[in-house]
Design an enzyme around this catalytic site. Structure first.
Site, PDB file in Angstrom:
ATOM      1  N   GLY A  79      29.873  20.036 -23.466  1.00  0.00           N
ATOM      2  CA  GLY A  79      29.712  21.466 -23.225  1.00  0.00           C
ATOM      3  C   GLY A  79      28.245  21.858 -23.206  1.00  0.00           C
ATOM      4  O   GLY A  79      27.399  21.214 -23.835  1.00  0.00           O
ATOM      5  N   GLY A  83      27.694  30.311 -25.700  1.00  0.00           N
ATOM      6  CA  GLY A  83      28.610  30.602 -26.792  1.00  0.00           C
ATOM      7  C   GLY A  83      28.157  29.908 -28.067  1.00  0.00           C
ATOM      8  O   GLY A  83      26.967  29.866 -28.394  1.00  0.00           O
ATOM      9  N   ILE A  84      29.107  29.350 -28.800  1.00  0.00           N
ATOM     10  CA  ILE A  84      28.777  28.612 -30.022  1.00  0.00           C
ATOM     11  C   ILE A  84      27.868  27.432 -29.689  1.00  0.00           C
ATOM     12  O   ILE A  84      26.962  27.091 -30.448  1.00  0.00           O
ATOM     13  CB  ILE A  84      30.059  28.118 -30.719  1.00  0.00           C
ATOM     14  CG1 ILE A  84      30.944  29.289 -31.118  1.00  0.00           C
ATOM     15  CG2 ILE A  84      29.716  27.300 -31.961  1.00  0.00           C
ATOM     16  CD1 ILE A  84      32.271  28.880 -31.708  1.00  0.00           C
ATOM     17  N   GLY A  85      28.118  26.796 -28.548  1.00  0.00           N
ATOM     18  CA  GLY A  85      27.323  25.648 -28.149  1.00  0.00           C
ATOM     19  C   GLY A  85      25.845  25.962 -28.074  1.00  0.00           C
ATOM     20  O   GLY A  85      24.999  25.114 -28.393  1.00  0.00           O
ATOM     21  N   SER A 218      40.589  24.819 -34.512  1.00  0.00           N
ATOM     22  CA  SER A 218      40.910  26.238 -34.654  1.00  0.00           C
ATOM     23  C   SER A 218      42.013  26.426 -35.687  1.00  0.00           C
ATOM     24  O   SER A 218      42.862  25.546 -35.871  1.00  0.00           O
ATOM     25  CB  SER A 218      41.376  26.815 -33.307  1.00  0.00           C
ATOM     26  OG  SER A 218      41.908  28.113 -33.461  1.00  0.00           O
ATOM     27  N   TYR A 243      47.256  25.278 -25.926  1.00  0.00           N
ATOM     28  CA  TYR A 243      45.985  25.417 -26.642  1.00  0.00           C
ATOM     29  C   TYR A 243      46.150  25.018 -28.107  1.00  0.00           C
ATOM     30  O   TYR A 243      45.348  24.232 -28.643  1.00  0.00           O
ATOM     31  CB  TYR A 243      45.478  26.856 -26.539  1.00  0.00           C
ATOM     32  CG  TYR A 243      44.193  27.088 -27.290  1.00  0.00           C
ATOM     33  CD1 TYR A 243      42.968  26.709 -26.743  1.00  0.00           C
ATOM     34  CD2 TYR A 243      44.199  27.673 -28.553  1.00  0.00           C
ATOM     35  CE1 TYR A 243      41.782  26.907 -27.430  1.00  0.00           C
ATOM     36  CE2 TYR A 243      43.017  27.875 -29.255  1.00  0.00           C
ATOM     37  CZ  TYR A 243      41.810  27.489 -28.690  1.00  0.00           C
ATOM     38  OH  TYR A 243      40.640  27.674 -29.394  1.00  0.00           O
TER      39      TYR A 243
END
Length: 365
Positions: A79, A83-85, A218, A243
């Site tokens: 990735g 975002g979080i990345g 998650s 998901y």
């Protein structure tokens, strides 16, 4: 850092047969809607509990300036820097890691790195290689490029961070449901392909400085149910089910990995982390969400975690010396070890998922 010798990831000789070719969602409309509604209700319940927890338990904090630099160490992450990345990469660069990123768009990813540099981050190095997690062949090509690169002569940290939520049913070119393949199966294959280099690196390091394999999972894994009759596809399709299942598989995977590391007495820790409820582009894939995107973001930004806090949560176990002996095979939330769904701790489920995943990727690892 010395350049590695040429290394070629072996390709499977006898690819296993894949099922199905239709892109029509499996199951009739009524059953699909009923399953999605039930899972959505359960998801809301879990997210509300998680948000309430955020109020009383704050995300762990990482003081980058107080940590030892990792100037000789290499991190591989799936990735790009968004975002979080984005915040993960920023912190890794601040720690002076060499960061190898598997991305689909190098130009966009470079723009993200340029913005990090504009913030005054001058340390660390970044290398891009193309990676499409919807293609197992692309995963193999990415692994080959990493292992044959100067930067990939060692791997201290593997971050399986990329993920999607696919609103519409899609089969990949490998004939798997896309969310399952992107979030779990491709990362399973990538981990196995890079594992020899990670083991080589771990063997050269002291016990107090293990290598790490981290999967971004998650709390919604609790909505997932393992059914080995429809592991890589669906009899009755639900985007949420796919998901949640993929996130559950990630946790089971790290538990099985850690068992193997302990048996081999390898200096490697594998663990999964829930970064917290964070508003990122992942939410855009949820049905009907785009209509309410602006008001949703306006409200949620006051009650959920930031991407910086999410990055801290993901990196906390590997950057906290007191947790090093506890991190292996664990699932983390808000910086603490938390018991995952019972399915993740069942040895027979762990073994079956491992064997099934090896068969699906036709890996010889």
């Amino acid at each position: 850092m010395m350049a590695s010798s040429s290394y070629t990831v072996p390709k499977p000789e006898n690819p296993s047969e894949r099922r199905g070719s239709s892109d029509l969602p499996p199951g009739n409309w009524f059953r699909r809607c009923f399953k999605q509604l039930w899972l959505f209700t359960y998801m809301v319940y879990i997210l509300i509990l998680d948000i309430i927890e955020h109020i009383f338990i704050k995300a762990p904090k990482i003081d980058i300036e107080e940590l030892e630099k990792r100037s000789e160490q290499v991190a591989v992450m799936t990735g790009g820097p968004r975002g979080i990345g984005n915040d993960i990469v920023k912190k890794l660069l601040q720690l002076d890691y060499t960061v190898i990123l598997g991305v689909r768009n190098e130009s966009t990813s470079q723009n993200g790195i340029d913005k990090i540099r504009d913030l005054g981050v001058t340390t660390g190095r970044v290398k891009f290689f193309y990676l499409n997690l919807k293609s197992l062949e692309s995963v193999r090509e990415f692994a080959n490029k990493v292992l044959n690169s100067k930067e990939g002569s060692r791997i201290d940290l593997l971050l399986n961070n990329a993920g999607i939520y696919a609103e519409c049913y899609e089969k990949t070119g490998d004939n798997f449901e896309s969310t399952f393949q992107v979030n779990y199966l491709s990362h399973f294959l990538l981990t196995n392909l890079l594992l020899p280099r990670i083991k080589e690196t771990a063997a050269k390091k002291g016990a107090c400085d293990p290598c790490h394999i981290v999967s971004t999972s998650s709390c919604l894994h609790r909505c997932g149910t393992i059914d080995f009759e429809e592991l890589e596809t669906s009899k009755v399709y639900s985007p949420l089910e796919c998901y949640c299942l993929s996130k559950l598989c990630q946790i089971i995977h790290v538990k099985m990995l850690d068992k193997k590391f302990q048996e081999e007495q390898m200096n490697i820790h594998a663990y999964a982390v829930h970064p917290g409820v964070i508003v990122t582009g992942l939410w855009d894939g949820m049905g009907g969400f785009k209509r309410f995107k602006r008001p949703f973001y306006a409200v949620m930004k006051w009650i959920v975690r930031t991407s910086d806090e999410g990055a801290n949560t993901i990196l906390h176990p590997l950057l906290t010396p007191d947790l090093l002996d506890k991190a292996g095979g664990q699932y983390f939330e808000t910086g603490n070890v938390v018991r995952p769904d019972n399915q993740a701790n069942q040895p027979e489920v762990q073994q079956s998922l491992w064997k099934g995943s090896l068969k699906l990727t036709t890996s010889i690892c």
